[in-house]
Design an enzyme around this catalytic site. Structure first.
Site, PDB file in Angstrom:
ATOM      1  N   ARG A  96      88.918  75.458  56.700  1.00 45.79           N
ATOM      2  CA  ARG A  96      88.502  74.082  56.409  1.00 45.79           C
ATOM      3  C   ARG A  96      89.639  73.125  56.053  1.00 45.79           C
ATOM      4  O   ARG A  96      89.728  72.638  54.922  1.00 45.79           O
ATOM      5  CB  ARG A  96      87.422  74.082  55.331  1.00 45.79           C
ATOM      6  CG  ARG A  96      86.202  74.858  55.759  1.00 45.79           C
ATOM      7  CD  ARG A  96      85.077  74.751  54.801  1.00 45.79           C
ATOM      8  NE  ARG A  96      84.327  73.513  54.941  1.00 45.79           N
ATOM      9  CZ  ARG A  96      83.229  73.247  54.250  1.00 45.79           C
ATOM     10  NH1 ARG A  96      82.770  74.122  53.392  1.00 45.79           N
ATOM     11  NH2 ARG A  96      82.581  72.114  54.421  1.00 45.79           N
ATOM     12  N   ARG A  98      74.046  74.910  43.754  1.00 47.42           N
ATOM     13  CA  ARG A  98      74.895  73.800  44.199  1.00 47.42           C
ATOM     14  C   ARG A  98      74.112  72.819  45.062  1.00 47.42           C
ATOM     15  O   ARG A  98      74.426  71.636  45.082  1.00 47.42           O
ATOM     16  CB  ARG A  98      76.076  74.331  45.028  1.00 47.42           C
ATOM     17  CG  ARG A  98      77.205  74.923  44.214  1.00 47.42           C
ATOM     18  CD  ARG A  98      78.366  75.227  45.120  1.00 47.42           C
ATOM     19  NE  ARG A  98      78.516  74.161  46.094  1.00 47.42           N
ATOM     20  CZ  ARG A  98      78.866  74.322  47.382  1.00 47.42           C
ATOM     21  NH1 ARG A  98      79.133  75.512  47.846  1.00 47.42           N
ATOM     22  NH2 ARG A  98      78.972  73.290  48.185  1.00 47.42           N
ATOM     23  N   ASP A 133      74.632  74.312  59.137  1.00 44.25           N
ATOM     24  CA  ASP A 133      74.037  74.554  57.816  1.00 44.25           C
ATOM     25  C   ASP A 133      72.664  75.222  57.897  1.00 44.25           C
ATOM     26  O   ASP A 133      72.074  75.552  56.864  1.00 44.25           O
ATOM     27  CB  ASP A 133      73.935  73.232  57.029  1.00 44.25           C
ATOM     28  CG  ASP A 133      75.289  72.773  56.508  1.00 44.25           C
ATOM     29  OD1 ASP A 133      76.262  73.549  56.602  1.00 44.25           O
ATOM     30  OD2 ASP A 133      75.380  71.640  56.004  1.00 44.25           O
ATOM     31  N   LYS A 147      71.717  66.060  49.431  1.00 43.31           N
ATOM     32  CA  LYS A 147      72.991  66.202  48.718  1.00 43.31           C
ATOM     33  C   LYS A 147      74.138  65.621  49.543  1.00 43.31           C
ATOM     34  O   LYS A 147      74.969  64.882  49.021  1.00 43.31           O
ATOM     35  CB  LYS A 147      73.233  67.696  48.447  1.00 43.31           C
ATOM     36  CG  LYS A 147      74.644  68.039  48.071  1.00 43.31           C
ATOM     37  CD  LYS A 147      74.827  69.515  47.866  1.00 43.31           C
ATOM     38  CE  LYS A 147      75.201  70.307  49.097  1.00 43.31           C
ATOM     39  NZ  LYS A 147      76.586  70.124  49.567  1.00 43.31           N
ATOM     40  N   ASN A 148      74.164  65.943  50.838  1.00 41.83           N
ATOM     41  CA  ASN A 148      75.305  65.524  51.657  1.00 41.83           C
ATOM     42  C   ASN A 148      75.283  64.038  52.005  1.00 41.83           C
ATOM     43  O   ASN A 148      76.269  63.511  52.523  1.00 41.83           O
ATOM     44  CB  ASN A 148      75.387  66.358  52.942  1.00 41.83           C
ATOM     45  CG  ASN A 148      75.903  67.766  52.654  1.00 41.83           C
ATOM     46  OD1 ASN A 148      76.293  68.065  51.526  1.00 41.83           O
ATOM     47  ND2 ASN A 148      75.900  68.612  53.669  1.00 41.83           N
ATOM     48  N   CYS A 207      87.634  78.199  51.951  1.00 41.99           N
ATOM     49  CA  CYS A 207      86.429  78.580  51.226  1.00 41.99           C
ATOM     50  C   CYS A 207      85.757  79.720  51.969  1.00 41.99           C
ATOM     51  O   CYS A 207      86.267  80.194  52.987  1.00 41.99           O
ATOM     52  CB  CYS A 207      85.498  77.400  51.032  1.00 41.99           C
ATOM     53  SG  CYS A 207      84.593  76.966  52.482  1.00 41.99           S
TER      54      CYS A 207
HETATM   55  C1  UD1 Z   1      80.186  68.745  56.218  1.00 34.60           C
HETATM   56  C2  UD1 Z   1      79.045  69.158  55.339  1.00 34.60           C
HETATM   57  C3  UD1 Z   1      78.767  70.660  55.519  1.00 34.60           C
HETATM   58  C4  UD1 Z   1      78.559  70.985  57.004  1.00 34.60           C
HETATM   59  C5  UD1 Z   1      79.692  70.444  57.858  1.00 34.60           C
HETATM   60  C6  UD1 Z   1      79.439  70.582  59.347  1.00 34.60           C
HETATM   61  C7  UD1 Z   1      79.204  67.644  53.452  1.00 34.60           C
HETATM   62  C8  UD1 Z   1      79.549  67.454  52.026  1.00 34.60           C
HETATM   63  N1  UD1 Z   1      79.397  68.871  53.960  1.00 34.60           N
HETATM   64  O1  UD1 Z   1      81.340  69.466  55.802  1.00 34.60           O
HETATM   65  O2  UD1 Z   1      77.599  70.981  54.772  1.00 34.60           O
HETATM   66  O3  UD1 Z   1      78.506  72.383  57.178  1.00 34.60           O
HETATM   67  O4  UD1 Z   1      79.880  69.033  57.579  1.00 34.60           O
HETATM   68  O5  UD1 Z   1      78.257  69.965  59.700  1.00 34.60           O
HETATM   69  O6  UD1 Z   1      78.732  66.755  54.115  1.00 34.60           O
HETATM   70  N2  UD1 Z   1      88.067  70.158  60.562  1.00 34.60           N
HETATM   71  C9  UD1 Z   1      89.422  70.164  60.851  1.00 34.60           C
HETATM   72  N3  UD1 Z   1      90.217  69.218  60.234  1.00 34.60           N
HETATM   73  C10 UD1 Z   1      89.729  68.295  59.368  1.00 34.60           C
HETATM   74  C11 UD1 Z   1      88.345  68.307  59.092  1.00 34.60           C
HETATM   75  C12 UD1 Z   1      87.533  69.247  59.715  1.00 34.60           C
HETATM   76  O7  UD1 Z   1      89.911  70.986  61.619  1.00 34.60           O
HETATM   77  O8  UD1 Z   1      90.497  67.475  58.854  1.00 34.60           O
HETATM   78  C13 UD1 Z   1      87.189  71.163  61.216  1.00 34.60           C
HETATM   79  C14 UD1 Z   1      86.521  72.110  60.203  1.00 34.60           C
HETATM   80  O9  UD1 Z   1      87.356  73.179  59.856  1.00 34.60           O
HETATM   81  C15 UD1 Z   1      85.287  72.528  60.980  1.00 34.60           C
HETATM   82  C16 UD1 Z   1      84.903  71.267  61.755  1.00 34.60           C
HETATM   83  O10 UD1 Z   1      86.093  70.479  61.799  1.00 34.60           O
HETATM   84  O11 UD1 Z   1      85.618  73.540  61.902  1.00 34.60           O
HETATM   85  C17 UD1 Z   1      83.799  70.460  61.141  1.00 34.60           C
HETATM   86  O12 UD1 Z   1      84.065  70.266  59.750  1.00 34.60           O
HETATM   87  P1  UD1 Z   1      83.592  68.985  58.961  1.00 34.60           P
HETATM   88  O13 UD1 Z   1      82.596  68.216  59.744  1.00 34.60           O
HETATM   89  O14 UD1 Z   1      84.788  68.239  58.470  1.00 34.60           O
HETATM   90  O15 UD1 Z   1      82.875  69.639  57.707  1.00 34.60           O
HETATM   91  P2  UD1 Z   1      82.784  69.004  56.263  1.00 34.60           P
HETATM   92  O16 UD1 Z   1      82.817  67.518  56.386  1.00 34.60           O
HETATM   93  O17 UD1 Z   1      83.759  69.668  55.361  1.00 34.60           O
END
Ligand code: UD1
Length: 422
Positions: A121, A399, A307, A22-23, A116
């Site tokens: 996030r 999902r 995950d 999915k990701n 969430c």
């Molecule tokens: C993706 C995955 C999710 C997985 C996560 C971490 C998808 C669709 N989802 O989520 O399943 O759990 O990676 O492996 O691929 N952060 C910030 N600022 C930002 C972006 C992120 O502070 O602008 C922080 C987040 O709060 C978190 C960390 O960085 O603490 C990692 O998040 P991130 O890698 O961005 O997760 P997602 O991409 O949302």
């Protein structure tokens, strides 16, 4: 609302075919926005998040058809640049349209995803990087309103923190920008690597694929000739089934996988006493003589994935001793703990760390799913809990897990999907 009923205490056996990730599929669907051609993506899992993303693209004006795990997309027809709240609130990954829409159209409005179940996030790193590429960004009435009238410009961007969808958004934006973009501290997850490989196969010059520094030469807003893509296997679905085999101390085989993507998970299972046999596209898990406790800290790839944290917590309840699980990526990813405790687990939480005292004799209970991976931990616990457990709010599972009950039933689990009266 559907629920799952699982009778615990049965061994599993046989093999299970793992679906596409999915990701990995979600950013590839978003990538279609940059395509000059209709595209075909195969091995797409039939899960709710994918259908939601297809709806998002069709709301933007794309045509989409999803059959036999293949998504046919014509995003050349997109005529709207607004991703509205109704869809983004259902799925945070909708934010993946931000980079491609802005890069192609020089403007877009994307609803800001809220917090969430697993934490705040933020998307500040996505926005900061786009600003460094020349975009002006305002937050208006809950929307990110982004503009870069003459297109985005290449820049050197250092991500303060590793972000998966943030990296993907900016990689896609950079592919259509004017000039060269250098990304430092970029995510190395296999899903990010696949996105880069597809871009490279479409003629985009990318250096450093698979590493934490990428150099991307943009096409100056020329759409890319992206063609057929096959989505990589889902390493998190695979890890979840390995945990199903492990928690029931059974022998099972996973097919259609890439074993190297699962190294952090299989190494941990070996430490716990399970035997792992790897072939090119297969893994067999064999029972442990005695399940050993373990310590784990979640981190970015190639480290242990957040995950898989909830599933390993369920597994820790069956280890003979005390395990410590440290959640380093998300601040609130322990929603499954109280439900596992209701099934008889002994878990103590302190800050971002959970101590699990095994081995507990779990008993069946009515439990509530709270997010995608937390829900799978409850399914795993139910496989060994005495009696019939009922897991509510399984739309979270739907999902991201394709035909979970079908695949588990094929392995011998006593599982059924029921419709709840309320
Ligand atoms: C993706 C995955 C999710 C997985 C996560 C971490 C998808 C669709 N989802 O989520 O399943 O759990 O990676 O492996 O691929 N952060 C910030 N600022 C930002 C972006 C992120 O502070 O602008 C922080 C987040 O709060 C978190 C960390 O960085 O603490 C990692 O998040 P991130 O890698 O961005 O997760 P997602 O991409 O949302």
């Amino acid at each position: 609302m559907d629920l799952l009923q699982i009778e615990g205490g049965h061994k599993l056996s046989g093999s299970v075919q793992i679906s596409g990730a999915k990701n990995a599929a979600l950013p590839l669907l978003a990538l279609s926005i940059l395509s000059s051609l209709p595209i075909k993506i195969s091995n797409v899992p039939n899960v709710a998040d994918i259908r939601t993303f297809a709806t998002l693209l069709s709301n933007l004006g794309a045509t989409t058809k999803f059959e036999n795990k293949t998504m046919y997309l014509d995003s050349t027809k997109i005529n709207s640049t607004c991703a509205n709240y109704d869809i983004v609130r259902k799925m945070r990954a909708s934010i993946l349209v931000l980079g491609p829409l802005l890069a192609r159209f020089g403007q877009c409005e994307v609803s800001l995803p809220g917090g969430c179940a697993i934490g705040q996030r933020p998307i500040d790193l996505h926005l900061k990087a786009l600003e460094q590429m020349g975009a002006t960004i305002e937050i208006k009435q809950g929307y990110v309103v982004a503009k870069a009238q003459n297109g985005l410009k290449g820049a050197t961007i250092v991500f303060d923190k590793i972000t998966v969808t943030g990296s993907e958004n900016i990689i896609m934006a950079a592919a259509l920008a004017h000039g060269t973009t250098t990304l430092i501290n970029v995510a190395k997850e296999p899903e990010v690597v696949q996105l880069c490989e597809v871009l490279a196969n479409s003629g985009v010059h990318i250096e450093g694929i698979g590493g934490d520094e990428l150099i991307i030469k943009g096409s100056s807003m020329k759409l890319l000739p992206i063609e057929n893509i096959e989505v990589i296997p889902d390493r998190i679905e695979a890890g979840t089934y390995l945990c199903a085999g492990a928690i029931t101390n059974s022998q099972i085989t996973l097919t259609s996988i890439i074993p190297e993507h699962l190294t952090a998970i299989t190494r941990k299972l070996v430490k716990m006493g399970f035997e792992i046999e790897e072939k090119k596209r297969e893994i067999t898990l064999k029972p442990a003589k005695q399940i050993q406790p373990f310590d784990v800290e979640t981190t970015e790839y190639p480290g242990f994935p957040t995950d898989m944290q909830a599933q390993f917590m369920a597994l820790a309840t069956q280890a003979n001793g005390t395990s410590v699980i440290d959640e380093r990526l998300f601040e609130n990813r322990f929603m499954h703990v109280s439900e596992l405790v209701r099934m008889g687990a002994k878990i103590k939480l302190k800050g971002h760390s959970a101590t699990v005292f095994g081995r507990s004799k779990l008993t069946a209970a009515e439990v509530m799913a709270t997010d995608l991976r937390a829900s799978s931990a409850l399914v795993l616990a139910a496989l060994v809990a005495k009696g019939k457990s009922r897991i509510h709010r399984i739309y979270h599972l739907d999902r991201g897990y394709e035909d979970l009950e079908g695949k588990l039933a094929k392995l011998g689990a006593k599982i059924e999907r029921l419709r709840s009266e309320s």
